[in-house]
Write an enzyme that holds these catalytic residues in place. Sequence first.
Site, PDB file in Angstrom:
ATOM      1  N   HIS A 107      46.054  25.551  36.047  1.00 27.65           N
ATOM      2  CA  HIS A 107      46.087  24.520  37.085  1.00 27.65           C
ATOM      3  C   HIS A 107      45.167  23.356  36.732  1.00 27.65           C
ATOM      4  O   HIS A 107      44.087  23.548  36.176  1.00 27.65           O
ATOM      5  CB  HIS A 107      45.634  25.092  38.437  1.00 27.65           C
ATOM      6  N   HIS A 127      40.404  29.685  33.687  1.00 28.54           N
ATOM      7  CA  HIS A 127      41.207  30.861  33.974  1.00 28.54           C
ATOM      8  C   HIS A 127      42.676  30.529  33.769  1.00 28.54           C
ATOM      9  O   HIS A 127      43.096  29.376  33.826  1.00 28.54           O
ATOM     10  CB  HIS A 127      40.963  31.371  35.396  1.00 28.54           C
ATOM     11  N   HIS A 142      46.717  31.715  34.822  1.00 30.14           N
ATOM     12  CA  HIS A 142      47.576  32.437  35.755  1.00 30.14           C
ATOM     13  C   HIS A 142      48.736  33.067  34.994  1.00 30.14           C
ATOM     14  O   HIS A 142      49.376  32.407  34.168  1.00 30.14           O
ATOM     15  CB  HIS A 142      48.115  31.490  36.829  1.00 30.14           C
TER      16      HIS A 142
END
Length: 328
Positions: A246, A255, A257
């Site tokens: 994102h 991170h 997803h």
Amino acid sequence: MTDAVADPESIIPRFKLERVLNQDQAGRRTSLVGNIDDQPALLILERAPFPVSSIYLSQVPSTLQTLKNLGANDVYFWYLANSSTIHPPSSNPQEYADLKINLIYPCTEQHIRKYSKQVMRMVIETPQIYKDKIRPYMQSKREEGRLNWVYNIIDGKTEVEDVIFRTPKGRDGDEGFLLLPDMNWDRKTMEGLRLLGLAERNDIWSLRDLKKKHVRWLRHMRRKLLEATTKMYPELEEDMLKLYVHYQPTYYHFHIHIVHVALEAGATQATGKAIGLESIIEQLESMGGDEETGMDSISLHYTVGEASELWNQIFEPIKRSDRASLPQ
């Protein structure tokens, strides 16, 4: 059939299930085949939107038939619950859960803004805007203690039993990472699969920090995340998964997803929010320059809400300034 048309509400209770044909929209719609009065029938169940009545909504938390906590970390809690009048067997109440509940307690004003209905805007973040405005904003958010829940996971203080895969903590230095379920997954609907890959290192806050020198690490992490996911859930194959990042992320610690390809593509996977991990890797590889060249050198287009600090503190003032500088 004439009787059915004359009294359509009497038909449904007579439906006798033979088998489940399909579940889609992350389990929110189910197609069943069976019969009514010995005649074949298809029954398609789809969850209606929640009623907007404040009287109804105020009663939901206190009238749940069952409530099972799935995890807790810092101010975040998530549950499966049953809101129907059908009482599930005590041996496995989660199988009958019809609600996935997330609780943020105590919540902040920023949490409230994030989940409020708001007008969305498409903005352009140039390398200069990133350097002068966004990077300092990210720094301020990190200093507010918003990453405590992330550090709790990395340090093995919380959600230890949920970790699907991790490199031995500290062994791989900057290349360590771990994989665990996303708090937005109910942990039972496979087509609704949502996992989270967390980097151990804390020097990469977002994709803006990724450089050509990180390509090998990103490819290694992608491979390991796919391998770990398909090992944990053998009904899945690697080409049934997609990985994305994102921007802007909800929190400034790198991170990735990992979701099922059939997961309904809502706002979190939309253009202006999600960028495929493979696309990031390819872009880094195609960039000219040395190993320090990276994603901080390009302009990014993405969406922000009018209630967000990014809009109110950064992009709306820029828009006003640009308008004021136009010739009259």
